[in-house]
Motif scaffolding. Structure first.
Motif, PDB file in Angstrom:
ATOM      1  N   VAL A 109     -37.671 -79.421 -39.406  1.00 48.66           N
ATOM      2  CA  VAL A 109     -38.387 -78.146 -39.307  1.00 48.66           C
ATOM      3  C   VAL A 109     -37.403 -76.983 -39.379  1.00 48.66           C
ATOM      4  N   LEU A 110     -36.277 -77.086 -38.690  1.00 50.39           N
ATOM      5  CA  LEU A 110     -35.281 -76.027 -38.710  1.00 50.39           C
ATOM      6  C   LEU A 110     -34.664 -75.860 -40.092  1.00 50.39           C
ATOM      7  N   VAL A 111     -34.429 -76.966 -40.781  1.00 57.27           N
ATOM      8  CA  VAL A 111     -33.889 -76.890 -42.146  1.00 57.27           C
ATOM      9  C   VAL A 111     -34.895 -76.192 -43.057  1.00 57.27           C
ATOM     10  N   PHE A 112     -36.176 -76.527 -42.913  1.00 55.01           N
ATOM     11  CA  PHE A 112     -37.219 -75.893 -43.722  1.00 55.01           C
ATOM     12  C   PHE A 112     -37.257 -74.391 -43.479  1.00 55.01           C
ATOM     13  N   ILE A 113     -37.167 -73.973 -42.211  1.00 52.06           N
ATOM     14  CA  ILE A 113     -37.158 -72.542 -41.889  1.00 52.06           C
ATOM     15  C   ILE A 113     -35.917 -71.868 -42.474  1.00 52.06           C
ATOM     16  N   ALA A 114     -34.772 -72.551 -42.389  1.00 54.71           N
ATOM     17  CA  ALA A 114     -33.522 -71.972 -42.881  1.00 54.71           C
ATOM     18  C   ALA A 114     -33.566 -71.713 -44.384  1.00 54.71           C
ATOM     19  N   ILE A 115     -34.284 -72.542 -45.117  1.00 52.97           N
ATOM     20  CA  ILE A 115     -34.378 -72.359 -46.565  1.00 52.97           C
ATOM     21  C   ILE A 115     -34.934 -70.982 -46.911  1.00 52.97           C
ATOM     22  N   PHE A 116     -35.839 -70.488 -46.099  1.00 54.58           N
ATOM     23  CA  PHE A 116     -36.473 -69.196 -46.365  1.00 54.58           C
ATOM     24  C   PHE A 116     -35.776 -68.046 -45.641  1.00 54.58           C
ATOM     25  N   SER A 117     -35.216 -68.309 -44.468  1.00 50.87           N
ATOM     26  CA  SER A 117     -34.665 -67.227 -43.659  1.00 50.87           C
ATOM     27  C   SER A 117     -33.220 -66.879 -44.024  1.00 50.87           C
ATOM     28  N   PHE A 118     -32.408 -67.853 -44.407  1.00 51.86           N
ATOM     29  CA  PHE A 118     -31.007 -67.566 -44.713  1.00 51.86           C
ATOM     30  C   PHE A 118     -30.841 -66.599 -45.882  1.00 51.86           C
ATOM     31  N   PRO A 119     -31.598 -66.754 -46.985  1.00 49.90           N
ATOM     32  CA  PRO A 119     -31.461 -65.770 -48.071  1.00 49.90           C
ATOM     33  C   PRO A 119     -31.745 -64.346 -47.618  1.00 49.90           C
ATOM     34  N   LEU A 120     -32.707 -64.168 -46.699  1.00 41.99           N
ATOM     35  CA  LEU A 120     -33.001 -62.823 -46.200  1.00 41.99           C
ATOM     36  C   LEU A 120     -31.872 -62.308 -45.323  1.00 41.99           C
ATOM     37  N   LEU A 121     -31.264 -63.193 -44.539  1.00 45.00           N
ATOM     38  CA  LEU A 121     -30.136 -62.790 -43.718  1.00 45.00           C
ATOM     39  C   LEU A 121     -28.994 -62.287 -44.591  1.00 45.00           C
ATOM     40  N   TYR A 122     -28.701 -63.016 -45.652  1.00 45.38           N
ATOM     41  CA  TYR A 122     -27.620 -62.597 -46.547  1.00 45.38           C
ATOM     42  C   TYR A 122     -27.993 -61.324 -47.297  1.00 45.38           C
ATOM     43  N   LYS A 123     -29.278 -61.170 -47.621  1.00 47.38           N
ATOM     44  CA  LYS A 123     -29.703 -59.957 -48.321  1.00 47.38           C
ATOM     45  C   LYS A 123     -29.514 -58.737 -47.428  1.00 47.38           C
ATOM     46  N   GLN A 124     -29.733 -58.885 -46.129  1.00 48.53           N
ATOM     47  CA  GLN A 124     -29.513 -57.775 -45.205  1.00 48.53           C
ATOM     48  C   GLN A 124     -28.053 -57.331 -45.197  1.00 48.53           C
ATOM     49  N   LEU A 125     -27.137 -58.285 -45.337  1.00 45.56           N
ATOM     50  CA  LEU A 125     -25.716 -57.990 -45.204  1.00 45.56           C
ATOM     51  C   LEU A 125     -25.029 -57.759 -46.539  1.00 45.56           C
ATOM     52  N   ASP A 126     -25.685 -58.117 -47.639  1.00 47.58           N
ATOM     53  CA  ASP A 126     -25.094 -57.942 -48.969  1.00 47.58           C
ATOM     54  C   ASP A 126     -25.486 -56.564 -49.490  1.00 47.58           C
ATOM     55  N   LEU A 127     -24.699 -55.560 -49.142  1.00 48.38           N
ATOM     56  CA  LEU A 127     -25.049 -54.183 -49.467  1.00 48.38           C
ATOM     57  C   LEU A 127     -24.916 -53.917 -50.959  1.00 48.38           C
ATOM     58  N   PRO A 128     -25.968 -53.399 -51.597  1.00 50.72           N
ATOM     59  CA  PRO A 128     -25.849 -52.972 -52.993  1.00 50.72           C
ATOM     60  C   PRO A 128     -25.065 -51.663 -53.068  1.00 50.72           C
ATOM     61  N   LYS A 129     -24.786 -51.215 -54.275  1.00 48.73           N
ATOM     62  CA  LYS A 129     -24.093 -49.948 -54.439  1.00 48.73           C
ATOM     63  C   LYS A 129     -24.956 -48.830 -53.861  1.00 48.73           C
ATOM     64  N   PRO A 130     -24.444 -48.114 -52.840  1.00 44.78           N
ATOM     65  CA  PRO A 130     -25.291 -47.105 -52.180  1.00 44.78           C
ATOM     66  C   PRO A 130     -25.415 -45.831 -53.000  1.00 44.78           C
ATOM     67  N   ASP A 131     -26.606 -45.257 -52.968  1.00 47.65           N
ATOM     68  CA  ASP A 131     -26.819 -43.924 -53.536  1.00 47.65           C
ATOM     69  C   ASP A 131     -26.554 -42.841 -52.498  1.00 47.65           C
ATOM     70  N   LEU A 132     -26.570 -43.232 -51.236  1.00 49.16           N
ATOM     71  CA  LEU A 132     -26.421 -42.271 -50.146  1.00 49.16           C
ATOM     72  C   LEU A 132     -25.921 -43.010 -48.902  1.00 49.16           C
ATOM     73  N   THR A 133     -25.006 -42.375 -48.176  1.00 54.22           N
ATOM     74  CA  THR A 133     -24.504 -42.947 -46.932  1.00 54.22           C
ATOM     75  C   THR A 133     -24.780 -41.991 -45.783  1.00 54.22           C
TER      76      THR A 133
END
Length: 294
Positions: A109-133
């Protein structure tokens, strides 16, 4: 109330909670909690929309199934293995199959949840090129903001007391700040978060952003607001006796309105001259810089 009626009400409540966030309610204010609201706030960013999808369609069904399964096991134990129905108790001390099942099943069950949640975690921390800071700096007990890309001015945002709110906005008490953070829609906004005294947390639920502001460290997050409106948040890290009085108010506007606001803000607010920018912390204490979601 019979057991059957109680279970029926429980199932109805669970169904309401799972569907509650999908009901559209016409509010004057976007991104604010509603009285007696069930479910998450309406998403204002693509990231929050994905977080809501995982919450509503992955986590809630799994949690509901596990809760009902445990409830069934409890009812079986209560009615089948009570002293009256089972006067001679079982003396079983070990069952290899059950041991394997209750170890492997939760892991899957935890592995199944991780499949969906880990990409979102990395997306939060993978900053795109900012237009404004912008920079959000937590204090006991208010926030201050800097706009290094737009004249490097700063202002404080304090709580608006209840008696100062209009009659139709009393529900916004503890959410409305006297100075709003104004940002353009459709732009990648990088927010650098720190603090001057204790740990605070800059949180705006509609953006899917919740990052700690730690003294001596810089956390970075980002978001792209999809539509104009007013979005509310609060400090989400216990920081002292007035922790609950640190609102965050963000007004999202068009690029033209933002440019006009910047021109006025450069005259209205103080310049950040002679003060080392927040990013200098990374140069003086590299090991202290963190970009960790909470």
């Amino acid at each position: 109330m019979s057991l059957k009626q109680g279970l029926a009400k429980l199932f109805a409540l669970i169904g309401t909670m799972m569907l509650g966030s999908g009901v559209a309610v016409a509010d004057e204010v976007v991104g604010a909690p509603r009285p007696k609201q069930l479910g998450l706030q309406e998403p204002a960013t693509d990231l929050m929309r994905q977080l809501e999808t995982v919450h509503n369609h992955i986590l809630m069904p799994i949690i509901t199934i596990i809760t009902l399964f445990v409830l069934v096991l409890l009812l079986i134990c209560i009615f089948r293995f009570n002293e009256k129905a089972n006067p001679v108790p079982s003396k079983t001390t070990h069952n290899t199959l059950i041991e394997v099942i209750w170890t492997v099943a939760p892991a899957l069950v935890l592995v199944f949840i991780a499949i969906f949640s880990f990409p979102l975690l990395y997306k939060q921390l993978d900053l795109p090129k900012p237009d404004l800071t912008i920079r959000a700096i937590g204090h006991q007990w208010y926030w201050s903001y800097e706009y290094p890309d737009n004249g490097n001015f700063t202002f404080d945002a304090n709580l608006v007391e209840k008696e100062q709110l209009p009659a139709d906005k009393k529900d916004l008490y503890l959410l409305q700040a006297d100075n709003e953070v104004v940002l353009p829609v459709g732009k990648n906004v990088r927010v650098q978060i720190t603090a001057t005294d204790v740990i605070h947390s800059w949180t705006v639920p509609s953006f899917g952003v919740k990052h700690d502001g730690v003294p001596g460290r810089v956390n970075e997050s980002w978001f792209n607001i999809e539509k104009p409106g007013i979005y509310y948040g609060q400090c989400s890290e216990l920081c002292g006796v007035r922790h609950g009085f640190m609102p965050i108010t963000v007004r999202a506007v068009t690029q033209e309105e933002f440019a006009k606001w910047v021109a006025d803000a450069q005259k209205k607010f103080a310049k950040v001259d002679g003060t080392p920018p927040v990013t200098d912390v990374a140069q003086t204490a590299p090991a202290a810089v963190a970009s960790t979601a909470n």
